[in-house]
Design a protein around this motif. Structure first.
Motif, PDB file in Angstrom:
ATOM      1  N   SER A   1       0.690  -8.960   5.912  1.00  0.00           N
ATOM      2  CA  SER A   1       0.752  -7.519   5.694  1.00  0.00           C
ATOM      3  C   SER A   1       2.203  -7.062   5.658  1.00  0.00           C
ATOM      4  O   SER A   1       3.075  -7.669   6.276  1.00  0.00           O
ATOM      5  N   VAL A   2       2.424  -5.978   4.928  1.00  0.00           N
ATOM      6  CA  VAL A   2       3.751  -5.382   4.805  1.00  0.00           C
ATOM      7  C   VAL A   2       3.850  -4.237   5.803  1.00  0.00           C
ATOM      8  O   VAL A   2       3.002  -3.356   5.825  1.00  0.00           O
ATOM      9  N   LEU A   3       4.879  -4.277   6.641  1.00  0.00           N
ATOM     10  CA  LEU A   3       5.137  -3.186   7.582  1.00  0.00           C
ATOM     11  C   LEU A   3       5.893  -2.051   6.888  1.00  0.00           C
ATOM     12  O   LEU A   3       5.586  -0.885   7.068  1.00  0.00           O
ATOM     13  N   ALA A   4       6.897  -2.414   6.096  1.00  0.00           N
ATOM     14  CA  ALA A   4       7.740  -1.412   5.448  1.00  0.00           C
ATOM     15  C   ALA A   4       8.343  -1.988   4.175  1.00  0.00           C
ATOM     16  O   ALA A   4       8.431  -3.204   4.011  1.00  0.00           O
ATOM     17  N   CYS A   5       8.776  -1.080   3.311  1.00  0.00           N
ATOM     18  CA  CYS A   5       9.411  -1.447   2.052  1.00  0.00           C
ATOM     19  C   CYS A   5      10.472  -0.396   1.762  1.00  0.00           C
ATOM     20  O   CYS A   5      10.251   0.793   1.988  1.00  0.00           O
ATOM     21  N   ALA A   6      11.617  -0.840   1.261  1.00  0.00           N
ATOM     22  CA  ALA A   6      12.700   0.069   0.892  1.00  0.00           C
ATOM     23  C   ALA A   6      13.319  -0.404  -0.406  1.00  0.00           C
ATOM     24  O   ALA A   6      13.376  -1.606  -0.672  1.00  0.00           O
ATOM     25  N   GLY A   7      13.786   0.544  -1.202  1.00  0.00           N
ATOM     26  CA  GLY A   7      14.433   0.206  -2.458  1.00  0.00           C
ATOM     27  C   GLY A   7      15.869   0.678  -2.478  1.00  0.00           C
ATOM     28  O   GLY A   7      16.216   1.690  -1.869  1.00  0.00           O
ATOM     29  N   VAL A   8      16.696  -0.070  -3.204  1.00  0.00           N
ATOM     30  CA  VAL A   8      18.092   0.305  -3.374  1.00  0.00           C
ATOM     31  C   VAL A   8      18.541  -0.150  -4.755  1.00  0.00           C
ATOM     32  O   VAL A   8      18.076  -1.169  -5.259  1.00  0.00           O
ATOM     33  N   THR A   9      19.381   0.660  -5.390  1.00  0.00           N
ATOM     34  CA  THR A   9      19.943   0.247  -6.673  1.00  0.00           C
ATOM     35  C   THR A   9      21.254  -0.459  -6.401  1.00  0.00           C
ATOM     36  O   THR A   9      21.890  -0.259  -5.375  1.00  0.00           O
ATOM     37  N   GLY A  10      21.636  -1.267  -7.321  1.00  0.00           N
ATOM     38  CA  GLY A  10      22.891  -1.981  -7.142  1.00  0.00           C
ATOM     39  C   GLY A  10      23.408  -2.494  -8.469  1.00  0.00           C
ATOM     40  O   GLY A  10      22.729  -2.447  -9.478  1.00  0.00           O
ATOM     41  N   SER A  11      24.588  -2.990  -8.424  1.00  0.00           N
ATOM     42  CA  SER A  11      25.200  -3.538  -9.632  1.00  0.00           C
ATOM     43  C   SER A  11      25.584  -4.965  -9.383  1.00  0.00           C
ATOM     44  O   SER A  11      26.651  -5.307  -9.301  1.00  0.00           O
TER      45      SER A  11
ATOM     46  N   GLY B   1       0.826  -1.201   0.000  1.00  0.00           N
ATOM     47  CA  GLY B   1       0.000   0.000   0.000  1.00  0.00           C
ATOM     48  C   GLY B   1       0.857   1.246   0.000  1.00  0.00           C
ATOM     49  O   GLY B   1       1.694   1.444  -0.876  1.00  0.00           O
ATOM     50  N   GLU B   2       0.684   2.047   1.026  1.00  0.00           N
ATOM     51  CA  GLU B   2       1.405   3.318   1.144  1.00  0.00           C
ATOM     52  C   GLU B   2       2.266   3.349   2.400  1.00  0.00           C
ATOM     53  O   GLU B   2       2.494   4.407   2.968  1.00  0.00           O
ATOM     54  N   GLN B   3       2.753   2.199   2.847  1.00  0.00           N
ATOM     55  CA  GLN B   3       3.557   2.148   4.063  1.00  0.00           C
ATOM     56  C   GLN B   3       4.787   3.044   3.957  1.00  0.00           C
ATOM     57  O   GLN B   3       5.141   3.718   4.908  1.00  0.00           O
TER      58      GLN B   3
END
Length: 123
Positions: free
Chosen positions: A102-112, A11-13
Motif C-alpha cells: 500500500s502507498v502511504l503518501a505520494c508527492a510530485g516535483v518538476t525538475g530539469s 488512491g487518494e492518499q
C-alpha cells in the motif's frame, strides 16, 4: 511489483496520487527500492526538500501533505518508490508500507535533470 499493481495502490492518499497514476499508465518508468527507512527520517529529508523547492519556486504537488503523512507515521518502516513521467517533467516520489502492498503518501516535483538517488539504506 507490476505497473498495474502499483497503479491500483495509488488512491487518494494525496493530490499527487492521481497524476502519478496517470503518468504510470501513460508509460512512465517506475521503481520501488528494497530498503526500508523510518518514516520520521524520510519526513526530515522531504521537509528539507520542501523548503528548497519553495525557495526556488519549483512546482510541487502534495509535497507538504506527504511530509505531514510521513511525520504522522513516526518510526514506521517504509519503502521508497519513484515514477518518472514519460512526457512531462514530473517525478513522483512514493512512500509505501514495508511489504510494498500500500502507498502511504505520494508527492510530485518538476525538475530539469535526473532525480536524485534515494536516501542511504534504500535500494
Amino acid at each position: 511489483m507490476t505497473r498495474d499493481e502499483l497503479a491500483r495502490m495509488l488512491g487518494e492518499q494525496t493530490r499527487a496520487c492521481g497524476p502519478a497514476r496517470d503518468a504510470l499508465t501513460a508509460g512512465g518508468t517506475f521503481i520501488v527500492w528494497d530498503g526500508l527507512l523510518p518514516a520520521d527520517c524520510l519526513a526530515h529529508t522531504y521537509r528539507t526538500r520542501l523548503r528548497i523547492t519553495q525557495r526556488r519556486r519549483q512546482p510541487t504537488l502534495a509535497l507538504a501533505s506527504a511530509v505531514n503523512l510521513l511525520c504522522a507515521a513516526a518510526e514506521e518502516p517504509l519503502r521508497i518508490g519513484r515514477i518518472d513521467a514519460a512526457d512531462k517533467p514530473w517525478t513522483f516520489m512514493l512512500f509505501l508500507n514495508a511489504a510494498a502492498t500500500s502507498v502511504l503518501a505520494c508527492a510530485g516535483v518538476t525538475g530539469s535533470g535526473p532525480p536524485a538517488e534515494p536516501a542511504t539504506g534504500a535500494k
